[in-house]
Design an enzyme around this catalytic site. Structure first.
Site, PDB file in Angstrom:
ATOM      1  N   ARG A  50       7.207 -15.827   3.794  1.00 52.49           N
ATOM      2  CA  ARG A  50       8.012 -14.800   3.109  1.00 52.49           C
ATOM      3  C   ARG A  50       7.354 -14.404   1.789  1.00 52.49           C
ATOM      4  O   ARG A  50       7.595 -13.320   1.279  1.00 52.49           O
ATOM      5  CB  ARG A  50       9.455 -15.285   2.905  1.00 52.49           C
ATOM      6  CG  ARG A  50      10.332 -14.295   2.178  1.00 52.49           C
ATOM      7  CD  ARG A  50      11.820 -14.378   2.535  1.00 52.49           C
ATOM      8  NE  ARG A  50      12.356 -15.715   2.540  1.00 52.49           N
ATOM      9  CZ  ARG A  50      12.645 -16.452   1.446  1.00 52.49           C
ATOM     10  NH1 ARG A  50      12.435 -15.945   0.242  1.00 52.49           N
ATOM     11  NH2 ARG A  50      13.130 -17.660   1.547  1.00 52.49           N
ATOM     12  N   TYR A 102      13.599  12.797   0.109  1.00 52.76           N
ATOM     13  CA  TYR A 102      13.922  12.158   1.379  1.00 52.76           C
ATOM     14  C   TYR A 102      15.408  11.791   1.370  1.00 52.76           C
ATOM     15  O   TYR A 102      15.861  11.043   0.508  1.00 52.76           O
ATOM     16  CB  TYR A 102      13.037  10.933   1.630  1.00 52.76           C
ATOM     17  CG  TYR A 102      13.531  10.150   2.816  1.00 52.76           C
ATOM     18  CD1 TYR A 102      13.639  10.751   4.060  1.00 52.76           C
ATOM     19  CD2 TYR A 102      13.956   8.841   2.694  1.00 52.76           C
ATOM     20  CE1 TYR A 102      14.140  10.063   5.144  1.00 52.76           C
ATOM     21  CE2 TYR A 102      14.453   8.140   3.769  1.00 52.76           C
ATOM     22  CZ  TYR A 102      14.540   8.763   4.996  1.00 52.76           C
ATOM     23  OH  TYR A 102      15.062   8.078   6.063  1.00 52.76           O
ATOM     24  N   ASP A 175       6.556   9.123  -4.547  1.00 51.64           N
ATOM     25  CA  ASP A 175       6.569   8.947  -3.093  1.00 51.64           C
ATOM     26  C   ASP A 175       5.422   9.791  -2.551  1.00 51.64           C
ATOM     27  O   ASP A 175       5.493  11.022  -2.530  1.00 51.64           O
ATOM     28  CB  ASP A 175       7.929   9.389  -2.529  1.00 51.64           C
ATOM     29  CG  ASP A 175       8.027   9.184  -1.011  1.00 51.64           C
ATOM     30  OD1 ASP A 175       6.976   9.081  -0.361  1.00 51.64           O
ATOM     31  OD2 ASP A 175       9.162   9.149  -0.493  1.00 51.64           O
ATOM     32  N   LYS A 200       4.766   6.521   8.441  1.00 50.30           N
ATOM     33  CA  LYS A 200       4.306   7.897   8.689  1.00 50.30           C
ATOM     34  C   LYS A 200       2.779   7.924   8.838  1.00 50.30           C
ATOM     35  O   LYS A 200       2.252   7.300   9.727  1.00 50.30           O
ATOM     36  CB  LYS A 200       4.801   8.812   7.578  1.00 50.30           C
ATOM     37  CG  LYS A 200       6.258   8.573   7.167  1.00 50.30           C
ATOM     38  CD  LYS A 200       7.242   8.772   8.298  1.00 50.30           C
ATOM     39  CE  LYS A 200       8.662   8.685   7.752  1.00 50.30           C
ATOM     40  NZ  LYS A 200       9.630   8.182   8.694  1.00 50.30           N
TER      41      LYS A 200
END
Ligand code: PLP
Length: 379
Positions: A50, A102, A175, A200
């Site tokens: 983790r 977004y 972004d 993406k």
């Protein structure tokens, strides 16, 4: 890696030229172990997956190099990466975010972050004057911009936004999902953080959900982000990290093909009888074109939107008729997608109802143009 500076296409294709030291394999293995044997003193080194995983290392190092940053962190999704930045702030901190951005992040900011004390203000970030007016020195801690912004492709001047943010004592996060580091490198323009929905273009094959942050400085804020990923546990699985790293190797040819296709489609349908407006930063008539031409290099991206004559019903009818474009959400994959964003975002969406968002893939662009033609002007 050779000492001379290599171009992004070379860095990406060779994933920084890394060769596995034991076998000399040119493709990295997938490390699935969740735990690592410690030295007898439990000193530094890997302990638990983790915290980190060797399979992350290559993808993170490649992304750091492509963005020209100091370090990167992979996350379980773009949303996990983006929300971590806001979770690193404190109640009472003021943040400026775009009016058009977004949709999933806008919804999270309204429904989750604002009720927990973050002072979220939506501004037209494409307008530098509006940004300068809205910023509150000392109280504003973050300017968040998305450029080109989904799905109207509004362009924000990153260098100007960085100057405004820094003068007020705030950070600038960008972004960069749509532009990709091949077309825009926000950290070089003064931004502090870059975020990607790696789902993406970075992955590019519509088969991994992933996110990433890249930083200009490994400062205290970055340490907080590392803790948020580790403690909150929004990590990527090793197989997904490996697929992402594989996808990034073809980033350059995919993005360049998508840019050329989007430009051709934008030019073809600009002025078309069935199209009211083409929204694409590469068109000289587009409002943000001048800034886009300055801060984007190599192309204007693979995303564009068409506003269809006849309003919502006509737009939905076009989306119903496409055969090569797939009616599907997401973007940045090798296959072309079309989406009626207003239907997906629901009644509170600020997006025009006649707008169809196109993600241009790497198919033969003649097929894409013909598909749109038949869908716009049937029989
Ligand atoms: N940012 C942009 C520009 C996006 O298009 C998306 C997803 O569509 C996200 C962030 C969120 O990323 P993810 O779906 O990987 O969580």
């Amino acid at each position: 890696m050779p000492k001379r500076t290599l171009k992004p296409a070379t860095l990406a294709a060779q994933a920084l030229g890394w060769v596995e030291p034991t076998t000399r394999a040119v493709v990295a293995p997938i490390h699935v172990s969740t735990t690592y044997e410690r030295d007898p003193s439990y000193g530094p080194g890997r302990s638990y997956a983790r915290a980190d995983n060797p399979t992350f290392d290559q993808a993170e190092a490649l992304l750091t190099a492509l963005e020209g940053g100091r370090a990167s962190l992979l996350f379980a999704s773009g949303m996990a990466a983006a929300t971590s930045v806001f979770l690193a702030l404190k109640p009472g901190d003021h943040v400026l975010v775009p009016e058009v951005m977004y949709w999933g992040l806008r919804t999270w900011l309204q429904q989750f972050a604002a009720p927990r004390g973050l002072l979220v203000e939506f501004v037209p970030t494409g307008d530098v004057g509006a940004l300068a007016k809205a910023v509150k020195p000392g109280t504003t801690k973050l300017l968040w911009v998305e450029t080109p912004a989904n799905p109207t492709w509004t362009v924000t001047d990153i260098a100007a936004a960085a100057t405004i943010a820094h003068a007020a004592g705030a950070r600038l996060a960008v972004d960069n999902t749509v532009a990709t580091p091949l077309l825009t490198r926000p950290l070089q323009l003064g931004a502090d953080l870059v975020m990607h929905s790696a789902t993406k273009y970075l992955n590019g094959h519509s088969d991994v959900v992933a996110g990433a942050l890249v930083t200009a400085a490994t400062d205290d804020f970055w340490q907080t982000l590392i803790s948020i990923r580790h403690d909150g546990g929004a990590i990527l699985g090793p197989f997904e990290a490996w697929l992402l790293q594989r996808g990034m190797r073809t980033l350059h040819p995919r993005v360049m093909t998508a840019c050329a296709g989007a430009m051709r489609i934008a030019r073809h349908f600009e002025g078309h009888a069935r199209v009211v407006e083409v929204l694409y930063p590469g068109l000289p008539r587009f409002e943000g074109h001048r800034v886009a031409a300055q801060q984007m290099t190599g192309g204007f991206g693979g995303m564009l939107s068409l506003r269809v004559a006849g309003g919502e019903a006509a737009a939905l009818a076009v989306a119903a008729r496409v055969e090569v474009f797939k009616r599907a959400t997401s973007l940045g994959g090798v296959e072309s997608l079309m989406e009626h964003r207003a239907s997906v975002e629901g009644p509170t969406s600020p997006i025009p109802k006649d707008l169809l968002r196109l993600s241009v893939g790497i198919e033969d662009v003649d097929d894409l143009v013909a598909d749109l033609e038949q869908a716009l002007t049937p029989g």
